[in-house]
Design an enzyme around this catalytic site. Structure first.
Site, PDB file in Angstrom:
ATOM      1  CB  SER A   1      -8.186   3.580   2.830  1.00 31.11           C
ATOM      2  OG  SER A   1      -7.300   2.957   3.746  1.00 31.11           O
TER       3      SER A   1
ATOM      4  CE  LYS B   1      -4.014   1.877   2.605  1.00 29.17           C
ATOM      5  NZ  LYS B   1      -4.830   1.722   3.822  1.00 29.17           N
TER       6      LYS B   1
ATOM      7  CB  SER C   1      -8.391   0.766   5.734  1.00 28.16           C
ATOM      8  OG  SER C   1      -9.066   2.001   5.725  1.00 28.16           O
TER       9      SER C   1
END
Lengths: 485, 479
Positions: A154, A79, A178
């Protein structure tokens, strides 16, 4: 054989048997990225040269007869709010669009040390604030199961990459859901470890007391392997716990007999999509059939979790994001009058609307005269929420719920209504507030879209989650379903 | 005109001289090229995290115990949020409602009285960087930032509003500096900024117990500046109140050149720091055993040392107070006494000639070219009669200038005292023959004439003649 469809443990066997090379595997994944990422848009940066170099080094190890670790040569996505030495790390914000950190996050170092290769940096909602990856300053990531739909957020890029075969495993971060939400929406396994189990050093902070890095994978075995590598005390993170990391794969037994499972009724309340509810109930029935005791229970303070979260997380964020001022790195506004003007224009121009909204919420909650009524009260309610879980875990070995009341929604469907968007996290945020581990595993489909089953455990009892998840997986085929792209 | 009482409280920041910074392992060394004593953590780069340096906590406890504070059992760090370019994170990690230490005091001596000043609290925090301006702050086209100091550990010591005059405030600061220096946790160099002071001052009618509206004065870079700024502020506030005005609660800055305080910002523009517990740092539970270990390892502090000098060395209180004012001076004095066990003589030399030379050359005692053992040697040369007291003063100055041992100077310059009676008799005879008028005067009863004759003999021997011997021989010849 489509290598990108396999799991890390399957690929490890092939590597060890020298049926494939790590380079071949990595090239296969990069070919897959080339083929489908136009549709998925999981990556903001690709690191092919680095990955192939890492892969060749693993191949040399295999060639010289050295024993390789389980993740050696396995392509992993990271990420883009996790710092990578010498590689752009943007948090998908205009603010950090040019930021190249001179250090790697501890988790990245650990993956490097285990020989995993890095495919690239995955898309996210700006600074991890969002539930759909629509808040990325760069572009929206699409759900591989239906590219008209969001992947969740997210960590949408990390989840979509694994679901689409653009990575074998990936890393995400989870502050209020997330990891689990995109895992649920994309039909992959996602784990948010116990707070303190994994070092946060190098994770661009959103809300420090809630943030936790965790893995995405195609199955529970890979999840356990990833967890084993990234967990453990880090002297660079004061909040990382000193504990001995067990060999999580050792807990993967196909047996839930006698396991006491509580189902918090507040998590399957009104507002849940009936099709999702049906899938969840079927999953619970399956576990019961496999020998677990399943019964409804209560977490009475659940209704306050969302408000509590939206005071604590923005309060911490308002302070964590104060450093982005244009002075030292990142974006700096041009044509400014003085330093205050520079601060204001830099932050006005480079932060997106959701980030600004949360900074304002948090600044307000911490302001003189409001602190007691908002922030301090939120801390107290947080304690009550924790106590709910403590009480439940006196009786149950784990709790199970849906990850989200719905499946993946359409792109653009909720962007105009922040509150509606916040409700996507209603089943996941309490877990962060309590600091306990939470996991999403594929448990079926509703109207053709994946549904995730959320498993919640005691602090540092990832073992029980993994065991229950593994048992469910061994007796179902949901994790084997793949999206057509 | 109404009579006002002055009320002063001080907030003192002291840099701790740990090897590394408070939340990372960058060096704390003073100076260095800009931005060379930094790392990703103290630069506040994204994703980095603070980890508390245990030595900082230990030093804070050490300092707190030395000023009689109680050490908290549970303490935590908080974030103080405000924007300033010299703060890498735009928040400062500090301590808000649960500081490491509370409730201490120190005693100050002023004009023979002892007064007790309360200490409200002592807390730990990180220092900020420094802005460097091209030209002056108003004309500079840009500012540069040096983060070498960012993250250097500080303790802030807040006093109660217990001081009643600028002199008391100065004395408090001097005493605090001495105590902290004694503990060894800081150099307390005001000129390098390792000791910094802000003053809160208000006036109230004599006999009133309520506090008046205060102003806070910043930019006090020396003891003198503190005392001058407070005196100015008393004058200013007295005038405002005398004219029926009201004191505005504000922060003011001391302008050393103009000798005045100027408004910096008023209460309405005061920052809302939005303090909250730093979630990156875990609360500290302070082990009692550790605290007691630190307490038992505290060195002798100024007050105890002063009492010892009075009791054990028999020094006057005045001498004992001055000698123990800084640890360095007291250490020097004691090292000298160990080699030359006559405390009063050593005290006279240290407080007299040595202090005079140090002051005139603006030299610190730690950089003095005369070591305590060398001073002892000089005193022994006098005792042995090798040199006279007068010659000793000259040798001392030479030692100060060159750093040479006293024997070497005495030998090289031929300063050994003439104690050979025969040699002196010859010179005495010569002087008596050459000064018949003085001889006559003395015999007529003018005692002063003897002094003149002694002087002539000393002059003829370049000061080397043993003065006692010269006196005796002259008197014998004149009778």
């Amino acid at each position: 054989m489509q290598l990108f469809r396999l799991t890390a443990h399957e690929l490890h066997d092939l590597l060890v048997k020298k049926e494939i090379s790590a380079e071949e595997l990595n090239l296969a994944v990069f070919d897959r990225v080339e083929a489908v990422d136009d549709k998925v848009k999981a990556y903001v940066t690709l690191t092919k040269e680095r990955a192939l170099e890492q892969a060749r080094s693993v191949d040399r190890q295999i060639h010289s007869g050295e024993k390789i670790s389980p993740l050696a040569g396995i392509p992993v996505a990271v990420k883009d709010n996790i710092c990578t030495d010498g590689i752009l790390t943007t948090a998908c914000s205009k603010m950090l669009a040019n930021f190249v950190p001179p250090y790697s996050a501890t988790v990245v170092k650990r993956l490097d040390g285990a020989g995993a290769t890095m495919v690239g940096k995955a898309n996210l909602d700006e600074f991890a604030m969002g539930s759909s990856t629509e808040n990325s300053a760069f572009f929206v990531t699409h759900n591989p199961w239906d590219t008209e739909r969001v992947p969740g957020g997210s960590s949408g890029g990390s989840a979509a990459a694994v679901a689409a075969g653009e990575a074998i495993c990936s890393l995400g971060s989870d502050t209020g859901g997330s990891i689990r939400l995109p895992a649920s929406f994309c039909g992959v396994v996602g784990l948010k470890p116990t707070y303190g189990a994994v070092s946060r050093y190098g994770l661009i902070a959103f809300a420090s007391s809630l943030d936790q890095i965790g893995p995405f994978s195609k199955d529970v075995t890979d999840c356990a392997m990833m967890l084993k590598v990234i967990s453990g005390h880090d002297p660079l993170d004061s909040t990382s716990a000193k504990y001995s990391v067990p060999d999580y794969t050792g807990f993967l037994r196909n047996d839930v007999r006698g396991l006491k499972i509580g189902v918090p009724q507040e998590y399957i309340a009104e507002g849940i999509n009936p099709a999702v509810r049906e899938v969840i109930e079927k999953a619970l029935a399956r576990l019961e059939a496999l020998g677990a005791h399943v019964e409804y229970t209560t977490l009475p303070h659940t209704e306050y979790a969302l408000s509590t979260y939206y005071l604590i997380a923005p309060a911490e964020a308002s302070s964590n994001l104060a450093r982005y001022d244009g002075v030292r790195y990142g974006f700096r506004a041009q044509n400014t009058d003085d330093v205050i003007d520079m601060f204001m224009k830099t932050r006005s121009e480079a932060f997106g609307p959701e980030v600004k909204r949360r900074i304002m919420l948090g600044t307000y909650a911490l302001s003189a005269g409001y602190y007691d009524a908002y922030y301090l009260k939120a801390l107290r309610v947080r304690t009550l929420i924790k106590q709910d879980f403590d009480r439940a875990f006196e009786k149950y070995d784990l709790l199970i719920s849906p990850v989200c009341p719905t499946t993946a929604f359409r792109i653009g469907e909720k962007t105009d209504d922040p509150l509606e968007m916040y409700l996507s996290d209603v089943c996941t945020i309490s877990i962060n507030l309590a600091g306990i581990p939470g996991m999403s595993i594929p448990c079926g489909f509703a109207q053709g879209m994946p549904v995730g089953l959320q498993l919640m455990g005691r602090h540092f009892d990832e073992a029980t989650l993994l065991r229950a998840a593994y048992t469910f997986e061994q007796n179902t085929d949901y994790h084997k379903a793949v999206p057509e792209l | 005109m109404a009579q006002y009482e002055t009320v002063i409280g001080l907030e003192v920041h002291i840099e701790l001289k740990t090897r590394s910074k408070v939340f990372c392992d960058s060096t704390t060394e003073f100076g260095g090229d800009p931005n060379t004593h930094v790392c990703p953590v103290c630069l506040g780069l994204p994703g980095t995290l603070p980890v508390v340096n245990k030595t900082v906590v230990e030093y804070a406890i050490r300092a707190a115990l030395a000023i009689n504070c109680s050490i908290a059992e549970f303490s935590k760090f908080d974030r103080k949020n405000y924007y300033y370019p010299d703060m890498p994170k735009n928040y400062q990690i500090s301590q808000y409602d649960l500081p490491i230490a509370l409730g201490g005091y120190l005693d100050i001596e002023l004009d023979g009285d002892t007064r007790r000043v309360g200490i409200t609290r002592l807390h730990m925090e990180e220092d900020t960087g420094k802005l460097v301006h091209q030209g002056t702050i108003t004309t500079t086209p840009f500012s540069l930032v040096d983060y070498n100091r960012a993250g250097v550990p500080l303790i802030e010591i807040v006093s109660e509003p217990d001081m009643r005059s600028p002199e008391e405030a100065r004395r408090y600061l001097e005493k605090l500096k001495a105590i902290i220096q004694y503990t060894g946790v800081s150099d307390c160099k005001m000129e390098e900024g390792s000791l910094r002071c802000d003053a809160n001052i208000s006036l109230r009618p004599v006999s009133s117990t309520e506090l008046g509206t205060k102003t806070e004065i910043k930019n006090l870079n020396s003891f003198r500046a503190l005392q001058r700024a407070l005196s100015y502020e008393i004058e200013r506030q007295t005038k405002v109140l005398g004219e029926g005005g009201r004191i505005v609660q504000e922060t003011r800055t001391w302008d050393e050149g103009k000798g005045i305080t100027l408004p910096l910002r008023s209460k309405e523009f005061a920052h809302d720091y939005r303090y909250f517990p730093d979630p990156d740092l875990v609360p500290m539970i302070i082990d009692r055993e550790w605290v007691e270990d630190i307490r038992s390892s505290l060195p002798e502090l100024p007050d105890d040392r002063r009492q010892r000098y009075i009791g054990e060395y028999g020094l006057p209180e005045y001498d004992a107070t001055i000698l123990t004012d800084t640890k360095e001076l007291a250490d020097y004095f004691e090292d000298c006494v160990n080699a030359y066990p006559n405390p009063k003589v050593v005290s006279n030399w240290v407080m007299g000639d040595l202090t005079r030379l140090l002051n005139s050359g603006a030299v610190d005692i730690t950089e003095c070219s005369i070591g305590p053992e060398q001073l002892a040697l000089l005193l022994q040369l006098m005792d042995k009669g090798t040199i006279s007291g007068k010659i000793a003063k000259a040798v001392f100055e030479e030692m100060f200038a060159t750093g040479k041992d006293p024997e070497v100077i005495v030998r090289d310059k031929g300063l050994v005292q003439i104690s050979d009676e025969g040699a002196i008799v010859a010179i005495v005879d010569e002087i008596l023959a050459g000064n018949p008028k003085s001889v006559e005067d003395f015999r007529a009863g003018k005692e002063k004439a003897l002094g003149f004759l002694v002087g002539q003999v000393m002059k003829a021997t370049k000061g080397k003649a043993n003065p006692d011997l010269v006196n005796r021989l002259l008197k014998e010849k004149l009778q």
